[in-house]
Structure formats: C-alpha cells, structure tokens
Design an enzyme around this catalytic site. Structure first.
Site, PDB file in Angstrom:
ATOM      1  N   ASP A  32       0.883  -1.154   0.000  1.00 20.07           N
ATOM      2  CA  ASP A  32       0.000   0.000   0.000  1.00 20.07           C
ATOM      3  C   ASP A  32       0.934   1.221   0.000  1.00 20.07           C
ATOM      4  O   ASP A  32       2.064   1.134   0.479  1.00 20.07           O
ATOM      5  CB  ASP A  32      -0.877  -0.025   1.261  1.00 20.07           C
ATOM      6  N   LYS A  33       0.491   2.348  -0.528  1.00 21.76           N
ATOM      7  CA  LYS A  33       1.380   3.518  -0.616  1.00 21.76           C
ATOM      8  C   LYS A  33       1.367   4.367   0.643  1.00 21.76           C
ATOM      9  O   LYS A  33       2.380   4.505   1.330  1.00 21.76           O
ATOM     10  CB  LYS A  33       1.010   4.394  -1.817  1.00 21.76           C
ATOM     11  N   THR A  34       0.211   4.916   0.947  1.00 22.02           N
ATOM     12  CA  THR A  34       0.118   5.918   2.000  1.00 22.02           C
ATOM     13  C   THR A  34       0.420   5.326   3.373  1.00 22.02           C
ATOM     14  O   THR A  34      -0.219   4.372   3.802  1.00 22.02           O
ATOM     15  CB  THR A  34      -1.271   6.566   2.005  1.00 22.02           C
ATOM     16  N   THR A  63      -2.538   1.622  -4.837  1.00 23.97           N
ATOM     17  CA  THR A  63      -2.942   2.838  -4.133  1.00 23.97           C
ATOM     18  C   THR A  63      -4.228   3.404  -4.701  1.00 23.97           C
ATOM     19  O   THR A  63      -4.559   3.189  -5.873  1.00 23.97           O
ATOM     20  CB  THR A  63      -1.830   3.911  -4.234  1.00 23.97           C
ATOM     21  N   GLY A  64      -4.935   4.136  -3.873  1.00 31.04           N
ATOM     22  CA  GLY A  64      -6.155   4.805  -4.319  1.00 31.04           C
ATOM     23  C   GLY A  64      -5.870   6.145  -4.963  1.00 31.04           C
ATOM     24  O   GLY A  64      -6.782   6.794  -5.501  1.00 31.04           O
ATOM     25  N   LYS A  83      -8.152  -4.496  -4.201  1.00 30.44           N
ATOM     26  CA  LYS A  83      -6.800  -5.023  -4.013  1.00 30.44           C
ATOM     27  C   LYS A  83      -6.807  -6.546  -3.925  1.00 30.44           C
ATOM     28  O   LYS A  83      -5.798  -7.196  -4.196  1.00 30.44           O
ATOM     29  CB  LYS A  83      -6.164  -4.415  -2.762  1.00 30.44           C
ATOM     30  N   ASP A 133      -2.971  -1.521   5.991  1.00 31.64           N
ATOM     31  CA  ASP A 133      -3.174  -0.964   7.327  1.00 31.64           C
ATOM     32  C   ASP A 133      -3.944  -1.892   8.253  1.00 31.64           C
ATOM     33  O   ASP A 133      -4.193  -1.566   9.401  1.00 31.64           O
ATOM     34  CB  ASP A 133      -3.861   0.400   7.258  1.00 31.64           C
ATOM     35  N   ASP A 142      -7.605  -2.730   4.292  1.00 34.60           N
ATOM     36  CA  ASP A 142      -7.020  -3.726   3.406  1.00 34.60           C
ATOM     37  C   ASP A 142      -7.242  -5.150   3.893  1.00 34.60           C
ATOM     38  O   ASP A 142      -6.577  -6.076   3.423  1.00 34.60           O
ATOM     39  CB  ASP A 142      -5.513  -3.462   3.261  1.00 34.60           C
TER      40      ASP A 142
END
Length: 660
Positions: free
Chosen positions: A355-357, A503-504, A531, A550, A554
């Site tokens: 995941d990115k953030t 990522t969103g 995802k 997180d 997810d």
C-alpha cells in the site's frame, strides 16, 4: 497489565525455574552415588584390570543403584505415565524402559535369579548423563524465552496518579481509563495513554524496535513500558490491563510460541516414528542377539543402548527452541508474529504488494517548495501568511502547511473575516489585505494563468496564494516518500522479489512514486476491496504473494495474500486478518521480516539435521553391527543423544546473530 496474568506468568516462571534446579540437584546427588557403583562394577574391573571390594559390597552397591534408579530416574518414570495417558510415548518412555530393564536385570543377577554380569555401571552413568542433558536443554529453553520475560518486566509496579494538585503513588493495576498520571524524567511509562501536558523524547526501542527516541507532546500517544526522557509528562490513561499494548504483545508472542507450524508438525511426526523405531529396534536387537547365542547381559545391554541412542529428545526441542528465540526477539524489534507458518513461508515470497500511504510514504503531507511571485515578500512571510489561514482547517494539506510553519518557528499573523470557499480554498483579511489560499481550479475560474513551474512532478499538490486578487506565490506539498523506502525496495528486488504498489491515488501521483522507487509495477485508483483482485491475479500467475496494508481497509487483501502484513498499526495491534504485524511503518522492517523468516527456517532445517543425522551412524553401532571390533556402550549412546540435544540448543542460540 492485568494483575492476574502477571501472577500467572511469574508462577509459571517460578515453576520452570524450580524444575530446572530439581534436575541439577538430582544430577549431583546421583553423580556422588555413582562413584562407588562405578568403582565396584565387575565389568569395569575386568575391562581395566583392577580389583576393588569392601565388606557387604554386593548389598551396598544394590542399595546405591536402587537409590540412583528411584531418585535419578523418577522424572523419567513419572513422565512416562503422562506420555502413556496421552497415548504419545516419547523420550520419557524410552528412557524409563531402558533404565527399568537394566535395573531389573541387574537385580535378578545380583540376587542369583539369573546368571550373568550386572549392568549397574550402565544404569548409573545413563541416568547421570540423561539428567545432565535434560538440565542443559531446559536451561536453553528458559534462555530462549528470556526476551519475552523482559517484556513482562518492563511495566513498573507503581504510578504517580494526579488528582488536581495532589499526586499519590498507586499500584499500576489500580489505574482505570481516564485517570491522569505523572511520569518523571527517566521513569518507565506505567500505562498506555495520551499526553495532556509536557514534552519529552521517549525511548520505545524495547517495545517497537524504533531505535531513535520519539518526541512526545500534547496529544501524542505513549506505550506502557517505554522509558521517558528528559522532560516530565502528564498522561491520561487510554488502555489498561489486557487492552494495553504490552499485554497484547506478550499474549501474541506466547500464542505464537505455542502454535505449531508445518515444520514443527514435521518434527513431531519424525519424533513419533523415531520412538517406534527405538522400541521395535530395541526389542529386535534383543531377539537377534539371543538368536545368535549371546548371553542375556550382552543382549539386554544392546537393547538398552539402541533405545537410549534413538531417543527423539533433540527432535523434541529442535523447532520449539528456534520458535521461542525468533518470536521473542522479533517482538522486541517491532515484528509481531500471529501466524508461525506464514512467517516461516516468508522465504517463498516472489511478489510483494505495498500500500502507498503510510507505508512507502509518510502518510502526512509535507511542504516541498515555497515560491514567491511578487515583490516585497520572502518565502517565510508567504508561508506564515498561508499557515495563518490554513490553521483553521483540519484538511491534511492544510495541516502540512501549519506543521512546516511551526517547524521553522514562524510567527503567524492575525487574521480577520475568515471564510471557507467550499471545494476551492479559504480566504481572510491579513493586515488589511484580502488573502486567498486556493486550489488550481480556483485560479482557472478567475482566469488566472498557472505559473509554468507550479507542477514539477505528478507527486506534488500545489496551493496558490492570492493577495488582493493577484497571484503572490504558491506552496507545493507531497506525501513524502520515506527515507528507507528505496533501500527496502532494492533489497527485496535483490532477493528476486517483484515489488508492486497498490494505491487509491491518481495514476500521475502513483507513477511518480513508482518511478522514484524503481518499482516493478503500480496499480492506481483502486479501492481497498479491489486489491483482492490484484493479489488473486498475481497468485494465478504462480506468484507467492505478500500484501502490506493498514490491517483495516485492506483486510480482504491481507486475508487473500499468502502472507498478510499489517503496517502502521502503532499501538493498535488487533489486525485480525494479518499474519504478521509491524508496529512501525518502516519499509525496511518488511525487508527484515523476509530475512528473519529465511534465517529462522534455515536454522530449523539445520536443527532437524543435527537432531536426526547422528542416528544414521549411532543406531547401527548401538545394535552391535561392528561386534566384536567395536560396540557402543549405553553410556556412550546416552552421551551421543545428549550431545545432539546440546548441539541443537546451541545452534538455536546462534539465531540471535542473524536477527540483530
């Protein structure tokens, strides 16, 4: 921490310590009793060529041997009862059978019921070696759990409770959610909580693996057991007892240490087969030597040697020792293992989806550039004016600007007539001038041309500052990529793992981050439930997939992945769908996790080899295949068996070097 659990933990530790001391005490007593038994052994006298006797030597030696058998052999005799009740005969059963046969035969010879030579020498030395070997093994197990015991001991017994201006010392177990406590410099924090007053750097390294002390101020979260730095902190209790972070860690580590993985199941199955081989092989050896015409003493000695040599003792500790060490050390470094098998299978990972953030990036917008476009201003003045307006907003971008202004120590000017321009920005009056902080859409609406250098890369978000309707400058922000993200990606790729990001965020932002980190692929503008499809598609291509998220949004993807890793959980470690939880959101922690998993599995395989390999050579020798040129004595068989256990224990301890 829950008082009852603490008591049980201490009680269990006390009982285990008493058991270790009991084995050592029995060893020394039996060793002392063995000296005259060994010296008076007819077998040893004939072998070495000396003569030793004393009045009533026969009944005295019988009494000493009986004392050794009953006192030294008691742990094995009583352990056999438990194994037979559970229908799982193992090491205790094998040792009990071996020493009972040797003792029974020797008594029969001594009282004249059978003709032959007694086995009191073999009996005494066998029991001595088994007691010593068992003591060393138990000490190793106790040492392996030491890191978990240290976690339990982190919690102080008392706290300084504040009630108005009054401060009183109370038991930590008496605190409840909402209470306020004072933590003085250098003290351990007694409870999970939120800082209401004060500022200090807090050392959480023993709990989270974060080596650098973390600055805590009003509103910050603190964890029970962490060490306060140079400042006093006032804390409001938010979690207590079983809900505290430390309690959850101890519980999770304990469950992981007691949960059997596939490797442990394999070891248990091998131990079961080895027990069967020991019993059948021992009885078969007895029958063969009787059939070949050897006397009862020789045949029984061969049977006892086979049973003792083949004891699956080392197999019984080979995997649990590694599990205890890896789990407890990982916990002290911020890696919490919920699924043992998934942790060991980290070595199989071929695709890692991030995941990115909050994982590859910091999860909070930070100012990257401040550009002044009008005379009479500098960057500090422009940033301070922008922050003065944005401090009224809770938007992440606004908060990023305010944080940057505070970091630079800027004095924010007073504002009047504040207004929120829905979806566009904010406006106010500053020193008699109309100031607007707005988005690019607002400029387009007012037909104001965007500066050509306003957007340098797709990862930035830009807000513009207008002064009396004219463009005065802009502030560019970005969700900053973590300092260790690139190194983590490179280390994973060096191990042959493909690294992807889901990522969103929009495609432009995602591509910018992916390019900077050198990712193998990127999925943008995806919702959390989408995802799952990404993970399934990779699995359909034959990839062994690890997913990082997180632990909440997810959850479906974490559950679908071969290895689910929850990151950014902080003090909330209740990510039920994750196999492994990383207390910190550092990408390098994920790389360490993969390397830890590989090191742990390698150590397990080494231990399985040491635990079983010696049997290939020792068992034929124990059965007497090289007779009359060489025979393995029962005592030497016990030495080999105990040596394999000690080697396994020492080899497991070497894992600590790999997990530094």
């Amino acid at each position: 921490m829950d008082h009852e659990k603490m008591d049980h933990s201490k009680m269990a530790g006390h009982d285990h310590g008493a058991m270790i001391a009991d084995f050592l005490r029995r060893f020394w007593v039996c060793l002392a009793l063995s000296v005259p038994v060994v010296a008076g052994s007819m077998m040893l006298q004939n072998l070495v060529g000396y003569h030793f006797t004393f009045p009533y030597s026969t009944p005295v030696l019988l009494a000493l041997a009986t004392a050794i058998y009953l006192y030294g052999g008691w742990p094995f005799l009583s352990g056999t009862v438990g194994e037979l009740r559970s229908r799982q005969p193992g090491m205790m059963t094998l040792v009990a059978v071996a020493i009972s046969v040797a003792y029974g035969y020797s008594v029969a010879v001594t009282v004249g019921w059978l003709r032959g030579m007694d086995l009191f020498l073999e009996l005494a030395t066998l029991i001595d070696i088994m007691l010593l070997g068992h003591y060393l093994e138990m000490k190793s197990v106790a040492g392996a759990s030491h890191a978990l015991e240290l976690l339990v001991q982190l919690l102080p017994a008392e706290a300084h409770q504040k009630q108005g201006d009054k401060i009183s010392d109370v038991k930590v177990t008496a605190l409840v959610v909402g209470d306020v406590v004072l933590v003085r410099p250098g003290e351990r924090i007694p409870t999970d909580g939120e800082v209401t007053d004060g500022s200090s750097a807090v050392n959480e390294s023993m709990l989270t693996g974060e080596s650098v002390p973390v600055q805590k101020e009003a509103g910050g979260k603190v964890i029970a057991g962490a060490v306060n730095g140079e400042g006093a902190l006032t804390i409001r209790v938010t979690h207590q007892g079983a809900d505290s972070y430390l309690s959850k860690v101890v519980k999770m580590v304990g469950e992981a240490q007691n949960t059997k993985s596939q490797t442990q199941t394999l070891a248990d199955r091998a131990a079961g087969w080895l027990t069967a081989v020991s019993l059948v092989g021992g009885l078969g050896t007895l029958a063969v030597w009787f059939w070949l015409g050897k006397d009862a003493a020789f045949a029984i000695e061969r049977m006892v040697t086979v049973m003792v040599t083949a004891c699956p003792h080392a197999l019984g500790v080979a995997i649990p020792l590694v599990v205890a060490i890896s789990t407890s050390i990982s916990a002290s470094k911020g890696l919490l293992i919920r699924n043992r098998t998934a942790f060991e299978e980290a070595r199989k990972i071929t695709a890692m989806v991030f995941d990115k953030t909050g994982t590859l990036t910091e999860g909070a917008f930070g100012v990257t550039r401040v550009k002044v476009l009008t005379a009479g201003f500098d960057e500090a003045a422009l940033l301070g004016m922008t922050a003065a307006l944005e401090q009224q907003s809770q938007h992440p971008i606004a908060q990023g600007i305010v944080r940057e202004a505070h970091k630079k120590g800027l004095a924010l000017p007073a504002i009047q007539d504040f207004q929120s321009l829905t979806g566009k920005g904010v406006s106010a009056t500053v020193a008699g001038k109309a100031v607007v902080v707005a988005s690019p859409g607002y400029l387009k609406e007012k037909n104001i041309a965007l500066p050509p250098d306003a957007v340098s890369n797709g990862a930035e978000t830009v807000v513009f500052v207008l002064l009396d309707g004219k463009l005065a400058g802009y502030v560019a922000l970005a969700d900053r990529i973590r300092d260790d993200s690139k190194e983590a990606v490179q280390r994973l790729q060096q191990q042959g793992i493909k690294v992807y990001m889901a990522t969103g965020d929009n495609q432009q932002v995602a591509d910018a981050v992916a390019k900077e980190l050198g990712l193998d692929g990127v999925y943008a503008e995806v919702l959390p439930d989408q995802k799952v499809k990404i993970v399934k598609d990779l699995q359909a291509k034959g990839q062994f997939v690890a997913m990082t998220g997180d632990g909440v949004n997810d959850a479906p993807a974490l559950a679908q992945a071969n290895v689910g890793i929850a990151v950014g959980s902080g003090t909330d470690i209740a990510a039920e769908t994750a196999d492994i939880i990383l207390v910190n959101s550092q990408p390098l922690d994920i790389t360490n996790l993969v390397e830890f998993g590989k090191a742990t599995y390698a150590k397990m395989m080494q231990n399985l080899f040491w635990a079983t390999g010696y049997n290939v050579i020792a068992l034929p020798l124990a059965a007497g295949v090289l007779y009359p040129h060489f025979v393995l004595s029962p005592a030497m068989g016990a030495v080999l068996m105990s040596a394999s256990t000690v080697i396994v224990a020492l080899n497991a301890q070497l894992l600590r070097r790999s997990l530094k």
